[in-house]
Design a protein around this motif. Structure first.
Motif, short mmCIF file in Angstrom:
data_model
loop_
_atom_site.label_atom_id
_atom_site.label_comp_id
_atom_site.label_asym_id
_atom_site.label_seq_id
_atom_site.Cartn_x
_atom_site.Cartn_y
_atom_site.Cartn_z
N SER A 142 -40.54 5.91 18.64
CA SER A 142 -41.30 4.91 19.38
C SER A 142 -42.60 4.54 18.67
CB SER A 142 -41.61 5.42 20.79
OG SER A 142 -42.34 6.63 20.74
N SER A 143 -43.02 5.34 17.67
CA SER A 143 -44.24 5.01 16.94
C SER A 143 -44.08 3.74 16.11
CB SER A 143 -44.66 6.18 16.04
OG SER A 143 -43.73 6.36 14.98
N THR A 144 -42.85 3.27 15.95
CA THR A 144 -42.60 2.02 15.23
C THR A 144 -42.97 0.81 16.06
OG1 THR A 144 -40.32 1.91 16.04
CG2 THR A 144 -40.69 3.07 13.96
N GLY A 145 -43.31 1.04 17.32
CA GLY A 145 -43.60 -0.06 18.23
C GLY A 145 -42.42 -0.43 19.11
N ALA A 146 -41.29 0.25 18.92
CA ALA A 146 -40.10 -0.04 19.73
C ALA A 146 -40.38 0.32 21.19
CB ALA A 146 -38.91 0.74 19.21
N GLN A 147 -40.09 -0.62 22.08
CA GLN A 147 -40.28 -0.40 23.51
C GLN A 147 -38.98 -0.13 24.24
OE1 GLN A 147 -42.43 -4.07 24.57
NE2 GLN A 147 -44.20 -2.77 24.92
N GLY A 148 -37.90 -0.71 23.74
CA GLY A 148 -36.61 -0.54 24.40
C GLY A 148 -35.62 -1.55 23.84
N THR A 149 -34.43 -1.56 24.43
CA THR A 149 -33.34 -2.40 23.93
C THR A 149 -32.75 -3.24 25.06
OG1 THR A 149 -32.81 -0.78 22.22
CG2 THR A 149 -31.09 -2.36 22.80
N TRP A 150 -32.57 -4.51 24.77
CA TRP A 150 -31.87 -5.40 25.71
C TRP A 150 -30.37 -5.33 25.45
CZ3 TRP A 150 -33.78 -7.72 29.87
CH2 TRP A 150 -35.17 -7.86 29.98
N VAL A 151 -29.60 -5.22 26.51
CA VAL A 151 -28.14 -5.15 26.42
C VAL A 151 -27.54 -6.27 27.27
CG1 VAL A 151 -26.09 -3.75 26.89
CG2 VAL A 151 -28.18 -2.65 26.07
N LYS A 152 -26.60 -7.02 26.69
CA LYS A 152 -25.86 -8.05 27.42
C LYS A 152 -24.37 -7.71 27.35
CE LYS A 152 -27.16 -11.86 25.34
NZ LYS A 152 -27.40 -13.29 25.06
N TYR A 153 -23.68 -7.85 28.51
CA TYR A 153 -22.25 -7.54 28.52
C TYR A 153 -21.53 -8.40 29.55
CZ TYR A 153 -22.88 -4.82 32.87
OH TYR A 153 -23.14 -4.43 34.16
N THR A 154 -20.22 -8.43 29.44
CA THR A 154 -19.39 -9.22 30.35
C THR A 154 -18.83 -8.32 31.45
OG1 THR A 154 -18.78 -10.69 28.54
CG2 THR A 154 -17.42 -10.76 30.53
N LYS A 155 -18.96 -8.76 32.69
CA LYS A 155 -18.45 -8.00 33.83
C LYS A 155 -17.02 -8.44 34.14
CE LYS A 155 -21.51 -7.42 37.15
NZ LYS A 155 -22.52 -7.71 38.19
N VAL A 156 -16.38 -7.71 35.01
CA VAL A 156 -14.97 -7.97 35.33
C VAL A 156 -14.77 -9.36 35.95
CG1 VAL A 156 -14.29 -5.56 35.55
CG2 VAL A 156 -15.28 -6.73 37.53
N ASP A 157 -15.84 -9.93 36.53
CA ASP A 157 -15.73 -11.27 37.10
C ASP A 157 -16.06 -12.36 36.07
OD1 ASP A 157 -18.44 -10.95 36.79
OD2 ASP A 157 -18.94 -11.17 38.92
N ASN A 158 -16.15 -11.94 34.79
CA ASN A 158 -16.43 -12.83 33.66
C ASN A 158 -17.85 -13.37 33.63
OD1 ASN A 158 -13.87 -12.72 32.32
ND2 ASN A 158 -13.05 -14.09 33.89
#
Length: 399
Positions: free
Chosen positions: A161-177
């Motif tokens: 985290s000392s690199t400045g990384a705060q977190g990761t965004w994740v996008k995915y498809t649900k069963v209802d598309n």
């Protein structure tokens, strides 16, 4: 005596007069164009870093005569002047300025209507841009698997985290598309994605803040990632636990597994074999056994299924029970309608391993094109307490 005192006093007077005249002339030299007037200078100057820009912030003094603020950088080669309507009190001066990437020193001066400037206030800031952004990495993934509950589970690799990384965004498809997204803090090690649609990838990018006072966020490039998911039921049948026997093989201990190809030498218990339903076992198991109590040699034993798979990366897993004896046993995947003969496994199998007892044994393989594939277990056994038991097999699509 009196005359000497008078002469001395006159000399002293002349010297003082000459000295005073010299000092006065020096002062006039600096004020020949009039008295120097200074505008009130900016106080508490701060430079906040951004994406090819900075935010310049400072306090304007209680000087109502101020009408302009000049910000300059690159040794005065670049500058910008702001018109100011100044009140009587201390006021905040704050402006965003587009600046090229790098470490830059900024100088700030105020001016009154007569053109009188303040003393210079300076401060240094770091500007980020394409060069910085090109070095940003996504958080690594240790594993990503679609569970039987329909939730995908991502296990993340460690991240500094000392690199400045705060977190990761994740996008995915649900069963209802529909597409869903969520933010995973850098402190979170495992993430669940509910209602995940099997057979679809997910996307991720990691968010960075270069410093605590930066005014802009930065992101690594979007990355597409696959997910491990169980495709056993799409391609294989009768995979355990609790393997089903053919009706013809009866209900005794030794049976023949339904939907599996079993070579005749494995059926060394009076024409039966390939399935062990011993009451002491946790469940019915795929089995090969050569025992000196009447179960003869298995020279080229095979138990397998043949299926057709599209191009992709896969994993074949077998959950073993006990494995005994000195004979070699293999978990094998091969291209074609059958497993290779035992002596040809090393040269003709796509992949193979010697399984370990009481564990989930997994082999991965990649198909560059749609192919017919055979998967299973095989061995060459003499009747010397040799055996292998498999309670479950699974096939996975791999990321």
């Amino acid at each position: 005596m009196k005359k000497s005192s008078i002469v001395f006093s006159l000399l002293l007077f002349v010297m003082v007069a000459l000295f005073s005249c010299s000092k006065w002339d020096d002062y006039k030299k600096y004020t020949k164009d009039g008295e120097i007037l200074y505008s009130g200078k900016v106080d508490s100057l701060k430079i906040f870093s951004g994406n090819q820009r900075v935010r310049v912030q400072g306090l304007l003094p209680a000087d109502p005569k101020i009408v302009k603020v000049k910000v300059s950088w690159n040794d005065g080669k670049d500058s910008i002047v702001y018109n100011i309507t100044k009140g009587v009190g201390i006021e905040l001066f704050e402006k965003d300025i587009a600046v090229s990437e790098g470490v830059v020193t900024f100088k700030v001066q105020t001016y009154d209507a007569a053109g009188n400037s303040s003393l210079i206030t300076s401060s240094t800031g770091t500007i980020y841009g394409p060069k910085y952004q090109s070095g940003l990495n996504n958080r690594s993934i240790t594993s990503a698997e679609l569970l039987t509950s329909g939730t995908a589970s991502i296990v993340w690799g460690s991240f500094d985290s000392s690199t400045g990384a705060q977190g990761t965004w994740v996008k995915y498809t649900k069963v209802d598309n529909k597409t869903d997204s969520l933010f995973v803090p850098v402190t979170q090690n495992t993430t669940s994605l509910p209602n995940y649609k099997s057979g679809t990838p997910f996307m991720l990018r990691t968010q960075y803040l270069p410093s605590a006072t930066s005014i802009d966020l930065f992101y690594s490039p979007w990355q597409t990632a696959g997910i491990k998911y169980d495709i056993t039921n799409q391609y294989m049948v009768n995979t355990g636990p609790g393997f089903i026997a053919t009706v013809a093989s009866g209900t005794g201990r030794w049976r023949i597994p339904q939907d599996w190809i079993v070579t005749d030498d494995v059926k060394n218990a009076g024409g039966l074999g390939g399935l062990d339903a011993g009451s002491w076992l946790p469940s019915v198991a795929l089995s090969m056994e050569a025992w000196d109590g009447g179960m003869g040699t298995i020279p080229n034993g095979k138990i397998y299924q043949t299926i057709n798979l599209p191009a992709g990366k896969y994993a074949f897993m077998a959950s073993t029970g006990d494995i005994g004896g000195s004979a070699s046993k293999y978990l094998t995947v091969a291209i074609g309608s059958s497993l290779p003969d035992f002596n040809d496994v090393a040269s003709k199998a796509l992949v193979f391993i010697s399984p370990t007892k009481n564990t989930d044994n997994t082999i991965t393989f990649t198909l560059s094109a749609a192919s017919q594939v055979s998967l299973g277990i095989q061995s060459s056994m003499t009747p010397n307490q040799n055996f292998i038991k498999v309670f479950k097999v699974r096939l996975y699509s791999m990321p």
